[in-house]
Design an enzyme around this catalytic site. Sequence first.
Site, short mmCIF file in Angstrom:
data_model
loop_
_atom_site.label_atom_id
_atom_site.label_comp_id
_atom_site.label_asym_id
_atom_site.label_seq_id
_atom_site.Cartn_x
_atom_site.Cartn_y
_atom_site.Cartn_z
N LEU A 59 19.76 -8.15 -13.76
CA LEU A 59 19.55 -6.76 -14.13
C LEU A 59 20.33 -6.37 -15.40
O LEU A 59 21.55 -6.52 -15.45
CB LEU A 59 19.96 -5.84 -12.97
CG LEU A 59 19.73 -4.34 -13.20
CD1 LEU A 59 18.26 -4.03 -13.36
CD2 LEU A 59 20.35 -3.52 -12.09
N ASP A 60 19.62 -5.87 -16.39
CA ASP A 60 20.21 -5.38 -17.64
C ASP A 60 21.06 -6.44 -18.35
O ASP A 60 21.99 -6.12 -19.10
CB ASP A 60 21.08 -4.13 -17.38
CG ASP A 60 20.27 -2.98 -16.81
OD1 ASP A 60 19.06 -2.92 -17.11
OD2 ASP A 60 20.83 -2.15 -16.08
#
Lengths: 286, 286, 286, 286
Positions: free
Chosen positions: C229-230
């Site tokens: 994530l990210d």
Amino acid sequence: MKKNTAVLLIHCPDQKGIVRAVTDFLYLNNGNIVYLDQHTDRSCGQFFMRIAWEIDAFQISREKIGEYFDTLIGKKFEMVWKLSFSDQKKRMAIFVTKLSHCLYDILYRFHSKEWNMEIPMIISNHENLKPLADQFGIPFYHFPITKETKAAQEEKQLKLLKENNIDLIVLARYMQIVSGNFISHYPFKIINIHHSFLPAFIGSKPYHAAHKRGVKIIGATSHYVTEDLDAGPIIEQGITHVTHKEDVADFVRQGKDIEKIVLSKGISKDLEHKILVYNNRTVVFD
Amino acid sequence: MKKNTAVLLIHCPDQKGIVRAVTDFLYLNNGNIVYLDQHTDRSCGQFFMRIAWEIDAFQISREKIGEYFDTLIGKKFEMVWKLSFSDQKKRMAIFVTKLSHCLYDILYRFHSKEWNMEIPMIISNHENLKPLADQFGIPFYHFPITKETKAAQEEKQLKLLKENNIDLIVLARYMQIVSGNFISHYPFKIINIHHSFLPAFIGSKPYHAAHKRGVKIIGATSHYVTEDLDAGPIIEQGITHVTHKEDVADFVRQGKDIEKIVLSKGISKDLEHKILVYNNRTVVFD
Amino acid sequence: MKKNTAVLLIHCPDQKGIVRAVTDFLYLNNGNIVYLDQHTDRSCGQFFMRIAWEIDAFQISREKIGEYFDTLIGKKFEMVWKLSFSDQKKRMAIFVTKLSHCLYDILYRFHSKEWNMEIPMIISNHENLKPLADQFGIPFYHFPITKETKAAQEEKQLKLLKENNIDLIVLARYMQIVSGNFISHYPFKIINIHHSFLPAFIGSKPYHAAHKRGVKIIGATSHYVTEDLDAGPIIEQGITHVTHKEDVADFVRQGKDIEKIVLSKGISKDLEHKILVYNNRTVVFD
Amino acid sequence: MKKNTAVLLIHCPDQKGIVRAVTDFLYLNNGNIVYLDQHTDRSCGQFFMRIAWEIDAFQISREKIGEYFDTLIGKKFEMVWKLSFSDQKKRMAIFVTKLSHCLYDILYRFHSKEWNMEIPMIISNHENLKPLADQFGIPFYHFPITKETKAAQEEKQLKLLKENNIDLIVLARYMQIVSGNFISHYPFKIINIHHSFLPAFIGSKPYHAAHKRGVKIIGATSHYVTEDLDAGPIIEQGITHVTHKEDVADFVRQGKDIEKIVLSKGISKDLEHKILVYNNRTVVFD
């Protein structure tokens, strides 16, 4: 929910006791201050202030605030002041030509309700952007301009603007110089975006001039329009760095991203009653 | 440890086959390329290139590289080229007046060995910064300048610079306009820092002019000095945002932080042989 | 008019002779180079290159270029390469939720023909932005997502994307985490905008976290989506300065202006075949 | 010449009448306000204010201002306040290790009298920068630190700092973590420069971590030191854009330029009594 507020923009010769007098006035009449900023420009001895307060419990009725303030405070300090209310919607006219980037940015903010205002009209000297206006349901008026027709067309524009109670005019890459007569009807109520970091590259084709000069930054400037071309009070400026690899077309493309943001920031400040003009310079409260 | 490299800065009319010819030359003579960047300016049809390679195993001796390159490649493509070596130290003279911020920044980089160069002298029209020069053990020469003595003093300065084999002159807030004659001895070898984002606010007191105009950004520009005042090729520009709260003194103070960084970045690029000048504009390789 | 060009993006282990070999290949087959940039990452010994040339007079037919290049050059240097042509239009799907600022910015660029691409569809987990899609005549698909339906809905989305030959997916403030399975179908072909300067403030509500931490800058990051994530390869980042006067709502409002520009810049780079990914980092040519 | 002024930094729970009470107090005692700014943080209901006034004609003697203010105003509004005078010079100790860029920048501002303060000592865990301290005639104290000697050395440092009435400690790239005990003696009086845009890349080697993550911006943060590593109240942050072409060494070199400016700006704000700390966040007046 946000409460209704009144906003006072004030300037006057600096002297002792101004802040105290204004805050006293609000305190004694049960006004809860939600914003206060002030600035004294020592070079010209002028005092500037923006103050906002909740008006629901304020003891002076909305209609009477101006009169009372002027009588009790304004006259004494020789104030130039302007009173606004947060629930008043400004009515904005947008002037465009062919380029759409600034117009899109304005329409986005209007439609997403970032701005508390109305757009009764888009005016243009060309028809290219009519479909976009139609798409957003905003009346579009086409005023082709030639050297010969300019004066007459401006008169018609003014009539239309007055009939629609326009408060603010935005030149969103409008590729025409508006006349001194036109401007005189909307003093410090016309915001233009110029595609250079003024005062560099006044006039037409600033990106060409910037490229020729070999600058390493390009920029944009939003400012109130005055009779002197590109010389009105600056509201906001932005820049981006460039290198030798960018040609004029790259400057134009990158510049658009700066122009639209710088114009919209300038409009925001005006809509929020945060700008004072004095001596061709702005005080922009944050 | 970093290996010795040769650096070629080249420009010539654009045509097919340039990159191939240059990389061929290096490949066939066992030169390991460590840097290659090129740029074609389509507006003037000029090709620009910077290429660096390790010379330890290069088959052509250091002294002969220039001759061979010109014979085999340069002449054919009508190249203007300049050959440098990473182990050559440039010799830099610094001109100052009274302000010390740029001088400190330069001295820091010199002493911390950020820059591979020598500073044989500091020249000034005032004596204020002599103690700082003394402190760092750098010879300080005082050349007071009046309208009457200017030409004679510049002659003496030139003599001193030539005797000391100076390659690069830095005007680190030197508050004198150097003459066209002086400049002609060091074409594109004199770097000045001007305290505005050129071309805005050419000449003296740019911060005063910027404040009067009410700009929302101020800046600084490092550029090569040419006969036209503040109009030479721009190397680097920097800016900072300002508001109505800053007065001229604040502009001056904040501007110093930009000036010193923008000047030092300009010097860095020159010391690293990364700048080409063409048509009064720079190509600055990264 | 701009001529048709071929673009090669290449990376391979660094060694002598790569540039020469590639430029030789183009020169000998009558390819006029219009762009060449290369970079060697010494920390991983990898060589990166982008080269573009006009193909009208090129001796190898368009269909055969890849085969010839691989046989003659690519295999020898163990290259990973990708060939594109300037006249190919990428087909882009936009995923949105409720916020419109990024979508407007993309639509503006699409409609003003700043980008050479097609938008066959907008996909959303909510219906809020359907009217905007309708207005611009772009098919809008509504895929409501719950924990339970997510896997099945993603399958349907994938089917739709494949049927429409989508090359590039843009998450324009799409408020759903896409699954690893979904991502695996579009490796380095999904661009997301995250509303913080990564790696600070990963995950949800970054502006709240930034305000709590008392930062003086906020930012946005466009990056390719990977399973972490990210944490995918960063393409572009932008920031703006903030003060104690801005609350979370101000961060959100100001952040939107950065997000849309940073996302669109990221998309531009991808559409222009200017990005290489290696070791979870990007090489972004200019 | 600038007149002597008193400065009050105040915070207290927000309520009606605070500005009026404070400005009343100054007006009635003949204090000419030269600065007033205030801020209400609605998320925590706290009111913040900085007010400065000329004290030459003020009716309350300098020694009594604090007492009178607290009795008449402060207690009533439950204020936390701090009174300073513009003619008081802060006494600053600088802690360094081996890197000199921040130290140079501080010494420049000290010597050019940009700052109204004294530097009674430079403290270091290495001797590398002693010659620079000597050169500027500033006492240099060498405290080598090992895990074993740290507690004892910090005691000696504290003794030295107390004997010299140090008001402000600046960690100018001091490569040691100071203990909670040490910090407790100087709450919000120790300013550190961290070489990343916090909260990204806390701890050691942030430029390495930034390079590994492939960020497109790097930055620096000046903050007050608290027991939580790199988690104290942020005063100032700056950034610069980077590309894939910069390696870790380039990040380090470019970062230095940001670090020194960001640290010096943070120090300036502290010296000018412009910072309030509340809930681990700063209010930094301009």
